[in-house]
Design a protein around this motif. Structure first.
Motif, PDB file in Angstrom:
ATOM      1  N   UNK A  70       0.872  -1.167   0.000  1.00 23.73           N
ATOM      2  CA  UNK A  70       0.000   0.000   0.000  1.00 23.73           C
ATOM      3  C   UNK A  70       0.910   1.219   0.000  1.00 23.73           C
ATOM      4  N   UNK A  71       0.732   2.100  -1.009  1.00 28.72           N
ATOM      5  CA  UNK A  71       1.635   3.249  -1.034  1.00 28.72           C
ATOM      6  C   UNK A  71       0.985   4.498  -1.610  1.00 28.72           C
ATOM      7  N   UNK A  72       1.604   5.622  -1.269  1.00 28.21           N
ATOM      8  CA  UNK A  72       1.219   6.918  -1.816  1.00 28.21           C
ATOM      9  C   UNK A  72       2.439   7.519  -2.483  1.00 28.21           C
ATOM     10  N   UNK A  73       2.212   8.293  -3.541  1.00 27.06           N
ATOM     11  CA  UNK A  73       3.309   8.879  -4.297  1.00 27.06           C
ATOM     12  C   UNK A  73       3.011  10.340  -4.607  1.00 27.06           C
ATOM     13  N   UNK A  74       4.055  11.162  -4.554  1.00 32.29           N
ATOM     14  CA  UNK A  74       3.917  12.562  -4.955  1.00 32.29           C
ATOM     15  C   UNK A  74       3.900  12.728  -6.460  1.00 32.29           C
ATOM     16  N   UNK A  75       4.121  11.642  -7.190  1.00 30.95           N
ATOM     17  CA  UNK A  75       4.156  11.720  -8.639  1.00 30.95           C
ATOM     18  C   UNK A  75       5.478  12.282  -9.131  1.00 30.95           C
ATOM     19  N   UNK A  76       5.471  12.801 -10.356  1.00 30.44           N
ATOM     20  CA  UNK A  76       6.693  13.326 -10.947  1.00 30.44           C
ATOM     21  C   UNK A  76       6.358  14.134 -12.179  1.00 30.44           C
ATOM     22  N   UNK A  77       7.368  14.380 -13.010  1.00 28.87           N
ATOM     23  CA  UNK A  77       7.160  15.170 -14.222  1.00 28.87           C
ATOM     24  C   UNK A  77       6.143  14.474 -15.127  1.00 28.87           C
ATOM     25  N   UNK A  78       5.002  15.108 -15.320  1.00 33.27           N
ATOM     26  CA  UNK A  78       3.962  14.524 -16.159  1.00 33.27           C
ATOM     27  C   UNK A  78       3.157  13.423 -15.504  1.00 33.27           C
ATOM     28  N   UNK A  79       3.425  13.136 -14.236  1.00 27.91           N
ATOM     29  CA  UNK A  79       2.702  12.086 -13.503  1.00 27.91           C
ATOM     30  C   UNK A  79       2.093  12.710 -12.249  1.00 27.91           C
ATOM     31  N   UNK A  80       0.783  12.756 -12.183  1.00 27.01           N
ATOM     32  CA  UNK A  80       0.114  13.351 -11.030  1.00 27.01           C
ATOM     33  C   UNK A  80       0.284  12.472  -9.795  1.00 27.01           C
ATOM     34  N   UNK A  81       0.179  13.085  -8.618  1.00 24.61           N
ATOM     35  CA  UNK A  81       0.217  12.317  -7.368  1.00 24.61           C
ATOM     36  C   UNK A  81      -0.858  11.237  -7.400  1.00 24.61           C
ATOM     37  N   UNK A  82      -0.553  10.089  -6.800  1.00 25.81           N
ATOM     38  CA  UNK A  82      -1.504   8.975  -6.842  1.00 25.81           C
ATOM     39  C   UNK A  82      -1.300   8.070  -5.650  1.00 25.81           C
ATOM     40  N   UNK A  83      -2.244   7.123  -5.477  1.00 24.81           N
ATOM     41  CA  UNK A  83      -2.133   6.073  -4.464  1.00 24.81           C
ATOM     42  C   UNK A  83      -2.374   4.730  -5.140  1.00 24.81           C
ATOM     43  N   UNK A  84      -1.713   3.697  -4.622  1.00 24.69           N
ATOM     44  CA  UNK A  84      -1.860   2.367  -5.213  1.00 24.69           C
ATOM     45  C   UNK A  84      -1.757   1.306  -4.130  1.00 24.69           C
TER      46      UNK A  84
END
Length: 241
Positions: A70-84
């Protein structure tokens, strides 16, 4: 002057086309994300249920080990923040160039990239995940349609955190593909020691989360300040295994 302007417009047109093509490709990689935090729990799985869905050419490890992430991410260049969130099975083949074993995702939920993961050949749903800290405990949840279907609690150990770097191969079989492909992830971050407290799966009995419910829970870890890059879908021969 007019020639220079039209020549410049031609370059802009070509540049715009290249950007459009790059944007389309970026939907499926390569990409880099950062600021990730992960709850990782090692489990064993039911062999018959795993073998029933493993694509041809993949072999589970002895003991049918795997895990929950289970993780959360701030995203990156061209990739919005998301959870998975996802459940995986460890593979006896598809080792990466750094020696990490391959993993096959049995099911996942994603807040923003479910269509992309479905194209890669995974059983995917749109869902939300959260991570919260309560003293030395970290709690991760997964919800589908607003209903919580999984909750994991781990206890951080006194051992602290250490640097971790490596590469991991995730093979899959996209719909309509002639053979297996691999997404390769290279990661760097901090891994913190932990122990599992509880794994509560409340999805309906026929849902994949319940079908692949852990037979046993073996280990736990917490990852923080983690970044990783994801490759496009690659032929197996390019994955370094």
């Amino acid at each position: 002057m007019f020639h220079r302007i039209t020549k410049g417009l031609g370059a802009l047109t070509i540049g715009a086309a290249m950007l459009t093509a790059a944007a389309a490709q970026a939907a499926d990689g390569p990409y880099v994300v950062s600021g990730n935090e992960h709850i990782l729990v090692g489990i064993t799985l039911d062999e018959a249920k795993v073998r029933a869905v493993l694509p041809e050419g993949m072999e589970p490890t002895e003991g049918i080990t795997g895990g929950l992430n289970i993780y959360t991410s701030n995203g990156g260049e061209g990739v919005a923040a998301y959870q998975r969130s996802y459940v995986w099975v460890d593979l006896a083949n598809f080792d990466s160039i750094t020696g990490n074993g391959g993993r096959y995702i049995l099911w996942l939920s994603d807040s923003a990239h479910s269509a992309k993961m479905a194209r890669a050949g995974y059983d995917t749903e749109v869902g939300a995940s959260t991570l919260t800290k309560d003293g030395h405990r970290v709690i991760g949840t997964t919800a589908l349609g607003g209903e919580q279907v999984m909750k994991i609690t781990i206890e951080l150990s006194d051992a602290g955190c250490g640097d971790a770097v490596g590469t991991q191969n995730y093979p899959s079989l996209p719909q309509g593909a002639e053979g297996l492909v691999v997404t390769q992830y290279s990661f760097a971050g901090k891994i913190c020691g932990a122990s599992p407290v509880s794994v509560d799966i409340t999805a309906p009995a026929d849902h994949p989360l319940s079908v692949y419910k852990p037979v046993s829970v073996v280990w736990a870890a917490f990852a923080k300040d983690l970044s990783f890059s994801g490759s496009p879908l690659m032929p197996v021969k390019m994955a370094g295994n």
